[in-house]
Enzyme design. Structure first.
Site, short mmCIF file in Angstrom:
data_model
loop_
_atom_site.label_atom_id
_atom_site.label_comp_id
_atom_site.label_asym_id
_atom_site.label_seq_id
_atom_site.Cartn_x
_atom_site.Cartn_y
_atom_site.Cartn_z
N TYR A 142 18.66 -11.24 8.63
CA TYR A 142 18.16 -11.84 7.39
C TYR A 142 18.93 -13.12 7.08
O TYR A 142 20.16 -13.18 7.26
CB TYR A 142 18.36 -10.85 6.25
CG TYR A 142 18.03 -11.35 4.86
CD1 TYR A 142 16.71 -11.56 4.47
CD2 TYR A 142 19.04 -11.59 3.94
CE1 TYR A 142 16.41 -11.99 3.19
CE2 TYR A 142 18.74 -12.03 2.66
CZ TYR A 142 17.43 -12.23 2.28
OH TYR A 142 17.14 -12.66 1.01
N ASP A 165 23.51 -20.55 -6.12
CA ASP A 165 22.14 -20.16 -5.77
C ASP A 165 21.22 -20.35 -6.96
O ASP A 165 20.76 -19.38 -7.59
CB ASP A 165 22.15 -18.70 -5.30
CG ASP A 165 20.79 -18.21 -4.83
OD1 ASP A 165 19.94 -19.07 -4.50
OD2 ASP A 165 20.57 -16.99 -4.82
N ASP A 170 14.76 -15.60 3.14
CA ASP A 170 14.61 -15.86 1.72
C ASP A 170 13.93 -17.21 1.55
O ASP A 170 14.42 -18.23 2.07
CB ASP A 170 16.02 -15.87 1.10
CG ASP A 170 16.04 -16.03 -0.40
OD1 ASP A 170 14.98 -16.30 -1.00
OD2 ASP A 170 17.13 -15.87 -0.98
N ASP A 213 13.03 -18.24 -1.66
CA ASP A 213 13.13 -18.49 -3.10
C ASP A 213 11.76 -18.31 -3.78
O ASP A 213 11.10 -17.32 -3.56
CB ASP A 213 13.72 -19.88 -3.36
CG ASP A 213 15.25 -19.87 -3.27
OD1 ASP A 213 15.83 -18.81 -2.98
OD2 ASP A 213 15.86 -20.93 -3.47
N HIS A 237 10.29 -13.81 2.08
CA HIS A 237 9.98 -13.20 0.78
C HIS A 237 9.99 -14.28 -0.29
O HIS A 237 10.80 -15.21 -0.27
CB HIS A 237 10.91 -12.03 0.45
CG HIS A 237 12.35 -12.36 0.20
ND1 HIS A 237 12.79 -13.00 -0.93
CD2 HIS A 237 13.45 -12.10 0.94
CE1 HIS A 237 14.11 -13.12 -0.88
NE2 HIS A 237 14.54 -12.60 0.24
N GLU A 283 9.76 -14.89 -4.58
CA GLU A 283 10.13 -14.19 -5.80
C GLU A 283 9.38 -14.74 -7.01
O GLU A 283 8.92 -15.90 -7.00
CB GLU A 283 11.64 -14.26 -6.02
CG GLU A 283 12.18 -15.66 -6.20
CD GLU A 283 13.68 -15.72 -5.94
OE1 GLU A 283 14.42 -16.06 -6.89
OE2 GLU A 283 14.12 -15.45 -4.81
N CYS A 299 20.45 -16.19 -9.36
CA CYS A 299 20.78 -15.02 -8.56
C CYS A 299 20.11 -13.80 -9.18
O CYS A 299 20.11 -13.62 -10.40
CB CYS A 299 22.29 -14.82 -8.49
SG CYS A 299 22.78 -13.23 -7.78
N ARG A 329 8.86 -10.41 -3.80
CA ARG A 329 10.01 -9.88 -4.54
C ARG A 329 9.72 -10.02 -6.04
O ARG A 329 9.26 -11.07 -6.50
CB ARG A 329 11.26 -10.68 -4.18
CG ARG A 329 12.43 -10.45 -5.12
CD ARG A 329 13.66 -11.22 -4.68
NE ARG A 329 14.43 -11.70 -5.82
CZ ARG A 329 15.59 -12.34 -5.72
NH1 ARG A 329 16.12 -12.59 -4.54
NH2 ARG A 329 16.21 -12.77 -6.81
N GLU A 361 13.95 -6.24 -6.97
CA GLU A 361 15.32 -6.72 -7.13
C GLU A 361 16.01 -6.07 -8.32
O GLU A 361 15.40 -5.84 -9.38
CB GLU A 361 15.32 -8.24 -7.31
CG GLU A 361 16.68 -8.88 -7.51
CD GLU A 361 17.61 -8.76 -6.32
OE1 GLU A 361 17.83 -7.62 -5.83
OE2 GLU A 361 18.14 -9.79 -5.88
N ASN A 389 17.63 -3.79 -1.71
CA ASN A 389 18.70 -4.78 -1.60
C ASN A 389 20.04 -4.14 -1.97
O ASN A 389 20.27 -3.82 -3.13
CB ASN A 389 18.40 -5.96 -2.52
CG ASN A 389 19.45 -7.06 -2.39
OD1 ASN A 389 20.26 -7.06 -1.47
ND2 ASN A 389 19.42 -8.01 -3.32
#
Length: 288
Positions: free
Chosen positions: A41, A55, A82, A84, A109, A111, A119, A154, A184, A206
């Protein structure tokens, strides 16, 4: 790799649960493959921190895709990335998916946070409307050229609007075409179990450290029904702590002699890199 990586990841989670460690550079991906992991990942958090920024969406799609391509080329394992919030709206998501797919990764993924994102285990997050996120999922699915390329949704709703909304959103994203769901910042083992009972889909748990979620084992989460268990920053955090301690000792002592037993040797590094293989091929080309 681009045509088969997504299928490889799907086959792994179908036989799951599969542990997926975060790898913060291509060499770490090779190490993960060597020790026996079956998928890896790329974390946006690790990528951002490694570039010296938090982040919060400061890096763009170009930086993400470049890192993904280098990592995918370094390992035969399927790489989940990721992405975002998709780096924009639906048409941006189309481009994002095509760039990641061309880079050779297994999937991404997306989100449902508002940009600039935060984060997933910090307070102060904001969510886009679920219909907006569903549109992004539809755009991602339409954009992929390989039907096996994984589009994972996500949801960060648990820490903003509550557990029930996270479940509702997950079901809506699945209806929009998402292949898997990443809830998440669930806060208890009971919540992980309840989410798996209510959302019937390939699920990713996660297991990041120092966040809101308990650190459960792969076996525990697999028994609940999770197909993938993510450890996004474990290796990164250990490596950074080791680097900090080594630099402190070097600064204090003025030499590195006491650090030698804790180092990867030159021979060990060259073995991971397959240095002899490069030299052998080079000699072969010169001999014709």
């Amino acid at each position: 790799m681009a045509a088969t990586a997504g299928l490889a990841l799907r086959q792994l989670w179908a036989a799951g649960p599969v542990a997926v460690p975060g790898v913060f550079n291509p060499l770490t991906a090779r190490l993960a493959e060597r020790v026996g992991f079956r998928a890896v990942y790329m974390s946006g958090g690790a990528l951002s921190a490694g570039n010296g920024v938090p982040d919060i969406g400061l890096l763009g799609v170009t930086e993400f895709v470049q890192a993904a391509q280098l990592t995918a080329q370094a390992t035969t394992l399927p790489l989940l990335c990721d992405a975002d919030t998709g780096f924009g709206e639906t048409l941006n998501v189309e481009r994002t998916v095509r760039l990641f797919e061309a880079a050779g990764v297994a999937g991404v993924h997306l989100e449902d946070q508002v940009m600039p994102k935060r984060c997933g285990h910090l307070a102060g997050k904001s969510l886009v409307d679920a219909d907006v996120m569903a549109a992004k999922v539809r755009a991602a699915v339409a954009a992929r050229r390989d039907a096996s390329f994984v589009v994972m949704a996500r949801t960060d709703a648990r820490g903003v609007t509550g557990f029930d909304d996270a479940v509702r959103r997950a079901k809506q994203y699945l209806a929009a075409g998402a292949d898997a769901i990443f809830p998440e910042a669930l806060e208890t083992a009971e919540e992980f179990a309840r989410f798996a009972a209510e959302v019937k889909a390939p699920l990713l748990a996660n297991m990041t450290e120092f966040g809101k979620s308990p650190n459960l084992s792969v076996a525990e989460l697999g028994a609940m029904g999770y197909a993938m268990v993510l450890f996004p920053l474990t290796a990164f955090r250990v490596a950074m702590k080791a680097a900090e301690e080594a630099l402190k000792e070097l600064h204090a002592a003025g030499h590195q002699r006491d650090l030698l037993p804790r180092m990867q040797t030159r021979a060990e590094l060259y073995d991971v890199l397959d240095y002899p293989g490069y030299e052998a091929r080079d000699r072969g080309y010169l001999r014709g």
